[in-house]
Design a protein around this motif. Structure first.
Motif, short mmCIF file in Angstrom:
data_model
loop_
_atom_site.label_atom_id
_atom_site.label_comp_id
_atom_site.label_asym_id
_atom_site.label_seq_id
_atom_site.Cartn_x
_atom_site.Cartn_y
_atom_site.Cartn_z
N GLU A 339 0.86 -1.18 0.00
CA GLU A 339 0.00 0.00 0.00
C GLU A 339 0.89 1.23 0.00
O GLU A 339 1.86 1.31 0.76
CB GLU A 339 -0.91 0.05 1.23
CG GLU A 339 -1.73 1.35 1.24
CD GLU A 339 -2.77 1.46 2.36
OE1 GLU A 339 -2.81 0.58 3.24
OE2 GLU A 339 -3.53 2.45 2.34
N ASN A 398 -4.56 5.00 -2.29
CA ASN A 398 -5.81 5.44 -1.67
C ASN A 398 -6.53 6.39 -2.60
O ASN A 398 -5.94 7.31 -3.16
CB ASN A 398 -5.52 6.12 -0.33
CG ASN A 398 -5.10 5.11 0.72
OD1 ASN A 398 -5.92 4.36 1.25
ND2 ASN A 398 -3.80 5.05 0.99
N GLU A 430 -7.84 1.69 -3.29
CA GLU A 430 -8.49 1.52 -1.99
C GLU A 430 -9.49 2.66 -1.77
O GLU A 430 -9.12 3.82 -1.83
CB GLU A 430 -7.45 1.54 -0.86
CG GLU A 430 -6.51 0.36 -0.91
CD GLU A 430 -5.68 0.21 0.37
OE1 GLU A 430 -5.89 0.97 1.34
OE2 GLU A 430 -4.80 -0.68 0.38
N ASP A 460 -11.68 -0.29 1.76
CA ASP A 460 -10.81 0.03 2.90
C ASP A 460 -11.65 0.19 4.17
O ASP A 460 -12.83 0.53 4.09
CB ASP A 460 -10.10 1.36 2.59
CG ASP A 460 -8.77 1.49 3.33
OD1 ASP A 460 -8.48 0.64 4.18
OD2 ASP A 460 -8.06 2.47 3.06
N LYS A 481 -10.75 -4.96 2.96
CA LYS A 481 -9.69 -4.73 3.95
C LYS A 481 -10.33 -4.53 5.32
O LYS A 481 -10.99 -3.50 5.56
CB LYS A 481 -8.89 -3.47 3.59
CG LYS A 481 -7.99 -3.64 2.39
CD LYS A 481 -7.02 -2.47 2.26
CE LYS A 481 -5.83 -2.63 3.18
NZ LYS A 481 -4.84 -1.54 2.98
CA CA Z 1 -5.79 2.52 2.73
#
Ligand code: CA
Ligand code: C2E
Ligand code: CA
Length: 573
Positions: A339, A398, A430, A460, A481
């Motif tokens: 990530e 993200n 995400e 996320d 996640k």
């Molecule tokens: Ca994240």
């Protein structure tokens, strides 16, 4: 005729001679309501108090204490009062030019003769100001009848000029997650709540001698003299709304900037009240906050960060850290991806974590620019690693809820990966779960578009966004996640562990992979592995690290792969 509009309009007659007043009265009274004033000071007060109903002023120039010129000048200097047409009534013909310059629309000479002509001129002046109808409708908010934002600010300013009392408080109210009322109970219910709050706010303004307005969708403004019991006020406003507000998600928030600084513009006073109000966002135990020094410092820092961002991007101050994700399903844990997490190496403030600036940039939309930069940098990096190590590490970036609203987001991200010669499969996206609950239709559209282009979508912070089971099954996602809050407290057989098992079951039934975030200990790792979790990210494996360090993990993975292959070949030979 003015009578086209089916309302009786009001004319203010300013005249100290009773006989003249009577004459004017006779000329207009069949179609107009009339109010009177007989000296300059009273005129100003009357206009100010009735500015929303007065359609025309008939103004005598010669009056005790303040003459008609001063009244005209005063009105001319006010954005709202300037809109009211004034006809000057006088015997001094020379004054005509001066009055026109001061904004008078017409002139009637004394002594009054030809009443029919005078009446026609009055009707005509009002007709000409027919645009005033428009002004009226924007002055008051259609739903609640409160002053609209701009007029509220104007009136507050106006109030200061005339009362000149210090010790005023600026208040902002809003409803946390108001959109949920509209979504779950319908627009009518939402409107009812707004009207109810508006009525309370109006009532308070009246009692305290202040001004009430509507700032925006679910935001209300109050400008009142200090000294109120605000806890009680908040309770009073919420009275009768318990059925809808007594809830951890939907509740009334209030921000107060006490004893405002009279030297800063009115809008800025309310900005401070808003800062206080926003400081309690997401904290439903506290529903009221006062603006204080600490907020002031934070605000100053935020302002600085906003100013510095653009240069920060140009100067390469935003650096990307990579936190590895390991697949734990095989015989050995293997590097699965990473990530990308942004950091700001600020030249004066030092290394800043994203919680210092990401939410701030989300509030004002700047995040999109930063995210775009991150996507581009990450794509470049991924491409380099593919060439350098002949190894594919998909990196997740993200995507803020704010980015979802960007026009052509699909095209934008797709072009970014294309320009860097990598495939969409190498850049996972995400998106936080709460973004789905906030604007589900739009996000589903955008996410479908992105998946069609070949991007994998990771939901996320799963478990924190209140999505219903029903909703989750219809969402277009590839990976869930689990939020770290759940992972943090898992122990064998405890409640959180059961939650985690449940979420893993959901993922399995949806045929999507599960990543557990924030895994720090061997115990957590073992529990998750046994529960069937696919991928793990957390300090247990590695903290987020600079690209150069992440490369070592790639090298290590390559060595292990090679060893595996060699062992396999060795086994064959
Ligand atoms: Ca994240
Ligand atoms: P997130 O997406 O949930 O990222 C995970 C956060 O958990 C990261 O914090 C990471 O450093 C931290 N973390 C990872 N493993 C562990 C662990 O084992 N224990 C604990 N206690 N924490 C762990 P970070 O880097 O401070 O990021 C915070 C948030 O900032 C992120 O939460 C994400 O929402 C946001 N963010 C970071 N980078 C970006 C970005 O480029 N764009 C946008 N829009 N948001 C970003
Ligand atoms: Ca997360």
């Amino acid at each position: 005729m003015v009578g086209q509009l089916n309302v009786r309009r009001t004319i203010l007659i300013v005249e100290d001679e009773p006989i003249n007043r009577k004459m004017l009265d006779n000329i207009v009274k069949d179609s107009y309501d009339v109010i009177y004033a007989d000296d300059g000071v009273r005129t100003i007060d009357t206009i100010r108090e009735n500015s929303d109903i007065i359609s025309l002023v008939l103004l005598d120039l010669m009056m005790p204490d303040m003459d008609g010129y001063e009244v005209l000048e005063f009105m001319q200097n006010d954005k709202i009062l300037r809109q009211i047409p004034v006809i000057v009534c006088t015997s001094e013909i020379d004054s005509e030019v001066r009055c026109f310059k001061l904004g008078a629309v017409d002139f009637i000479s004394k002594p009054f003769s030809h009443p029919m002509v005078i009446r026609a001129r009055i009707d005509r002046a009002i007709e000409l100001r027919e645009g005033r109808g428009l002004i009226q409708s924007t002055q008051n908010d259609a739903l609640t009848g409160l002053l609209t934002h701009d007029f509220f600010m104007e009136y507050s300013h106006f109030r200061d000029l005339h009362y000149q009392n210090s010790g005023m408080d600026a208040l902002i109210f809003n409803v946390n997650r108001f959109h949920l009322i509209n979504e779950l109970q319908g627009r009518r219910a939402g409107d009812d709540v707004l009207i109810k709050i508006a009525d309370s706010v109006k009532q308070i303004a009246k009692q305290k001698g202040g001004i009430a307005g509507r700032g925006g969708a679910d935001e209300f403004l109050l400008y009142i003299p200090g000294g109120s019991d605000y806890d009680q006020m908040l309770k009073d406003i919420g009275e009768g709304l318990e059925y809808i507000l007594n809830n951890s998600r939907v509740y009334l928030r209030m921000g107060i900037y006490r004893n405002v600084n009279m030297d800063i513009p009115v809008e800025q006073r309310f900005d401070k009240a808003r800062v206080a109000c926003n400081s309690i966002r997401g904290n439903y135990n506290i529903q009221l906050a006062f603006y204080d020094e600490e907020m002031h410092d934070k605000e100053a820092l935020n302002e600085r960060l906003i100013n510095d961002m653009e240069n920060g991007i140009k100067d390469g101050q935003f650096v990307i850290f990579y936190q590895p994700k390991y697949s734990i399903r095989g015989d050995r844990d293997s590097l699965y991806g990473a990530e990308a997490l942004v950091r700001w190496e600020h030249p004066e403030l030092g290394l800043l974590r994203p919680d210092k600036f990401v939410p701030l940039f989300e509030d004002n939309g700047l995040i999109h620019k930063l995210d775009h930069y991150v996507w581009d940098e990450v794509s470049k990096q991924v491409g380099e690693w593919m060439v350098k190590y002949d190894f594919k590490v998909p990196v997740s970036v993200n995507v803020s809820r704010v980015d979802i609203g960007a026009p052509n987001l699909e095209e934008e991200i797709f072009t970014t990966v294309q320009n860097n010669w990598i495939s969409p499969g190498m850049l996972n996206l995400e998106i936080t779960e709460s973004a789905y609950t906030e604007n589900s239709d739009q996000i589903i559209r955008v996410v479908n578009g992105l998946r069609d282009r070949g991007f994998a979508i990771e939901m996320d912070d799963f478990g924190t966004g209140y999505s219903s089971l029903n909703m989750i099954t219809s969402l277009p996602i590839d990976i869930l996640k689990l939020d770290m809050q759940f992972v943090k407290n898992i122990h064998d057989g405890n409640k959180d562990m059961k939650m985690v098992e449940l979420m893993i079951d959901i993922a399995r039934s949806l045929k999507v992979k599960v990543v557990a975030e924030g895994v720090e200990t061997k115990e957590q790792y073992d529990l998750l592995k046994n529960a069937g979790c696919d991928i793990i990210q957390g300090f247990y494996f590695s903290m987020p690290c600079p690209a150069s360090e992440f490369e070592k993990l790639i090298e290590k993975e390559n060595e292990e792969l090679e060893a595996e292959v060699n062992a396999a070949i060795g086994g064959i030979n």
